[in-house]
Write an enzyme that holds these catalytic residues in place. Sequence first.
Site, PDB file in Angstrom:
ATOM      1  N   GLY A  11       0.799  -1.220   0.000  1.00  0.00           N
ATOM      2  CA  GLY A  11       0.000   0.000   0.000  1.00  0.00           C
ATOM      3  C   GLY A  11       0.829   1.267   0.000  1.00  0.00           C
ATOM      4  CG  ASN A  12       4.978   1.114   1.186  1.00  0.00           C
ATOM      5  OD1 ASN A  12       4.600  -0.044   1.054  1.00  0.00           O
ATOM      6  ND2 ASN A  12       6.218   1.486   0.918  1.00  0.00           N
ATOM      7  CE  LYS A 129      -6.807  -6.528   5.959  1.00  0.00           C
ATOM      8  NZ  LYS A 129      -5.364  -6.240   6.106  1.00  0.00           N
ATOM      9  CE  LYS A 214       0.273  -6.604  -0.990  1.00  0.00           C
ATOM     10  NZ  LYS A 214       1.734  -6.505  -0.749  1.00  0.00           N
ATOM     11  CE  LYS A 276       4.723  -6.684   3.239  1.00  0.00           C
ATOM     12  NZ  LYS A 276       3.333  -6.732   3.745  1.00  0.00           N
TER      13      LYS A 276
END
Length: 314
Positions: A11-12, A129, A214, A276
């Site tokens: 997102g960043n 979430k 994601k 991640k």
Amino acid sequence: MTETIVIALGGNAITKPGESGAIPLQFAHTAETLEHLKPLFHTGSRIAITHGSGPQIGNILIRVEEGTRRVPYLPLDTCDADCQGGMGYMIQRLANELFRREGIKREVVTLITQVLVDRDDPDFQHPSKPIGSFYDANELAGIRSTRPEWIMREVSPGGYRRIVPSPRPLQILEIEAISTLLDAGVVVIACGGGGIPVAWEGDRLAGVEAVIDKDLASSMLATNVGAQKLIIVTSVDRVAIDYGRPSQQWLGTITLDQARQYLAAGQFPPGSMGPKIQAAIDFLEHQGEECIITSVEGVADAVTGKGGTHIVAR
């Protein structure tokens, strides 16, 4: 053999922390991000791009909630689709501009992507979430009255948010179309926001009120298209163990076994680096060669081995 790369934008790369998320700012940051990816576009590699959408889907949900007095309520899967289309258009338009400036003879396309999930996934019983607006205690009663189906949880002192399931992805329904486009040299933007969660109900494909991680969806995409590299773009140049402690250590190259050990030891929190690292593990366990985790600015150096954290099979 032509190398295949999946690039998962955090997102960043599109909205910076603390910003309003105004569209001109999103376009400006996305243009900067694509500039950093330029060396990859010049290589001729098969490239798929995924992206997060946390701030953007949050803004869409606020519009939905505020607009229910005037227009019909939109379910979460429809909001996911709207967000995929809008963000894909932004990346696609800016990539077209970049390709024209650089003389890169490539096309880029956004593919609205559905991802199959299991209704029996444990996260449906224990949703994890947070999404959408923050509400205070005074607003909470109103929300519970108008949206009794919502699960609300205090996520910060006095701050409540809606909580939805985050099931593991099982299958990307458009994977054959994505592979065909990649074979044709097209840069494909897919699995935006983790993909639109759907589930089979007999012969009917139903949208699901959930959010798919994601990075896990990106890992599945990388596996399905036979990628050699999965590049996860985040806010730091490298991954650290003992983060924030005097013993903090930045990681250069580690093996799959080391990644498993660090994850099991609690080095990577679920709400931060954990997904991640799990995505990297999943990818490498399915014949992927390398997962690189680095910042937007560090991508070009990282792919040449000059930076980033590299997780390799052995």
